[in-house]
Write a protein that holds these residues in place. Structure first.
Motif, PDB file in Angstrom:
ATOM      1  N   GLY A 116       0.792  -1.223   0.000  1.00  0.00           N
ATOM      2  CA  GLY A 116       0.000   0.000   0.000  1.00  0.00           C
ATOM      3  C   GLY A 116       0.830   1.281   0.000  1.00  0.00           C
ATOM      4  N   VAL A 117       2.032   1.224  -0.558  1.00  0.00           N
ATOM      5  CA  VAL A 117       2.887   2.404  -0.625  1.00  0.00           C
ATOM      6  C   VAL A 117       2.372   3.309  -1.745  1.00  0.00           C
ATOM      7  N   ALA A 118       2.247   4.595  -1.471  1.00  0.00           N
ATOM      8  CA  ALA A 118       1.764   5.556  -2.468  1.00  0.00           C
ATOM      9  C   ALA A 118       2.724   5.614  -3.652  1.00  0.00           C
ATOM     10  N   GLU A 119       2.180   5.978  -4.825  1.00  0.00           N
ATOM     11  CA  GLU A 119       3.004   6.070  -6.027  1.00  0.00           C
ATOM     12  C   GLU A 119       4.202   6.988  -5.824  1.00  0.00           C
ATOM     13  N   GLU A 120       3.963   8.117  -5.181  1.00  0.00           N
ATOM     14  CA  GLU A 120       5.032   9.096  -4.977  1.00  0.00           C
ATOM     15  C   GLU A 120       6.135   8.520  -4.090  1.00  0.00           C
ATOM     16  N   GLN A 121       5.743   7.799  -3.044  1.00  0.00           N
ATOM     17  CA  GLN A 121       6.735   7.191  -2.153  1.00  0.00           C
ATOM     18  C   GLN A 121       7.511   6.091  -2.866  1.00  0.00           C
ATOM     19  N   ALA A 122       6.812   5.266  -3.642  1.00  0.00           N
ATOM     20  CA  ALA A 122       7.481   4.203  -4.395  1.00  0.00           C
ATOM     21  C   ALA A 122       8.446   4.807  -5.409  1.00  0.00           C
ATOM     22  N   ALA A 123       8.030   5.883  -6.065  1.00  0.00           N
ATOM     23  CA  ALA A 123       8.898   6.550  -7.037  1.00  0.00           C
ATOM     24  C   ALA A 123      10.148   7.095  -6.360  1.00  0.00           C
ATOM     25  N   LEU A 125      11.491   6.014  -3.522  1.00  0.00           N
ATOM     26  CA  LEU A 125      12.296   4.891  -3.051  1.00  0.00           C
ATOM     27  C   LEU A 125      13.099   4.268  -4.182  1.00  0.00           C
ATOM     28  N   LEU A 126      12.465   4.134  -5.352  1.00  0.00           N
ATOM     29  CA  LEU A 126      13.115   3.457  -6.475  1.00  0.00           C
ATOM     30  C   LEU A 126      13.874   4.407  -7.394  1.00  0.00           C
ATOM     31  N   GLY A 127      13.722   5.708  -7.165  1.00  0.00           N
ATOM     32  CA  GLY A 127      14.416   6.675  -8.012  1.00  0.00           C
ATOM     33  C   GLY A 127      13.862   6.734  -9.420  1.00  0.00           C
ATOM     34  N   LEU A 128      12.562   6.536  -9.554  1.00  0.00           N
ATOM     35  CA  LEU A 128      11.895   6.558 -10.854  1.00  0.00           C
ATOM     36  C   LEU A 128      10.801   7.618 -10.856  1.00  0.00           C
ATOM     37  N   PRO A 129      10.417   8.111 -12.044  1.00  0.00           N
ATOM     38  CA  PRO A 129       9.292   9.053 -12.101  1.00  0.00           C
ATOM     39  C   PRO A 129       7.979   8.355 -11.729  1.00  0.00           C
ATOM     40  N   ALA A 135       3.044   2.999 -14.821  1.00  0.00           N
ATOM     41  CA  ALA A 135       3.092   2.130 -15.997  1.00  0.00           C
ATOM     42  C   ALA A 135       3.551   0.720 -15.626  1.00  0.00           C
ATOM     43  N   ILE A 136       4.571   0.620 -14.786  1.00  0.00           N
ATOM     44  CA  ILE A 136       5.070  -0.699 -14.362  1.00  0.00           C
ATOM     45  C   ILE A 136       3.988  -1.441 -13.589  1.00  0.00           C
ATOM     46  N   CYS A 137       3.292  -0.740 -12.703  1.00  0.00           N
ATOM     47  CA  CYS A 137       2.231  -1.371 -11.912  1.00  0.00           C
ATOM     48  C   CYS A 137       1.108  -1.866 -12.828  1.00  0.00           C
ATOM     49  N   ASN A 138       0.694  -1.037 -13.769  1.00  0.00           N
ATOM     50  CA  ASN A 138      -0.367  -1.443 -14.705  1.00  0.00           C
ATOM     51  C   ASN A 138       0.065  -2.644 -15.538  1.00  0.00           C
ATOM     52  N   ARG A 139       1.301  -2.633 -16.013  1.00  0.00           N
ATOM     53  CA  ARG A 139       1.828  -3.750 -16.805  1.00  0.00           C
ATOM     54  C   ARG A 139       1.874  -5.022 -15.964  1.00  0.00           C
ATOM     55  N   SER A 140       2.274  -4.903 -14.714  1.00  0.00           N
ATOM     56  CA  SER A 140       2.355  -6.062 -13.822  1.00  0.00           C
ATOM     57  C   SER A 140       0.987  -6.669 -13.565  1.00  0.00           C
TER      58      SER A 140
END
Length: 164
Positions: A116-123, A125-129, A135-140
């Motif tokens: 349940g990590v927010a998109e902004e927090q995940a971005a 953490l991973l250093g991604l936009p 897009a990665i989440c939708n593809r997964s």
């Protein structure tokens, strides 16, 4: 002086044990999802167990310096970092729930949907936009639903980017 320090160490250890008793099960499941190891039979997830032990050891080492930071978030972040660093050292596991996904897809999916990590927090953490995380989440999700075929093979994707 020594007694006071020993008392602090005992309290620190008790607080940490309480935290582990409450969070270890969920954190182990998170690690198991990341490594794509099977959950059953018990003990079928040695990589996940090793990753969790290392993440908990790091959290314990920094316990006194958390200063209001959530230890669960800290341990989850440490798991993500360890997974990203170790992903290229091991062969692709078989039999896990998320083994059809690339390591990056697994990491994003677990962080976003299971943890349940927010998109902004995940971005962050991973250093991604944020758009890339989305897009990665939708593809997964499409891959797991079976509406999209996996495109990248285990060794063909670039390394994961996890910001320290």
């Amino acid at each position: 002086m020594r007694e006071r320090q020993a008392g602090r160490e005992r309290r620190r250890a008790q607080e940490f044990e309480t935290f582990v008793a409450g969070a270890a099960g969920r954190l182990l499941h998170t690690a198991t999802l990341l490594t794509a190891e099977p959950v059953q039979p018990p003990g079928a997830n040695p990589r996940a167990q090793r990753m969790l032990r290392a993440a908990l050891a790091r959290t314990y080492a920094q316990w006194g310096r958390l200063r209001g930071e959530d230890p669960y978030d800290r341990t989850r972040r440490e798991l993500a970092i360890r997974f990203a660093h170790e992903v290229w050292r091991h062969q692709r596991p078989r039999g896990g729930l998320l083994d059809r996904l690339t390591p990056q897809e697994r990491l994003v999916l677990v962080l976003r949907l299971y943890e349940g990590v927010a998109e902004e927090q995940a971005a962050a953490l991973l250093g991604l936009p944020v758009e890339r995380i989305r897009a990665i989440c939708n593809r997964s999700v499409a891959t797991m639903r079976g509406t999209r075929r996996p495109t990248a093979r285990w060794g063909s994707q670039r390394p994961l980017g996890v910001a320290p």
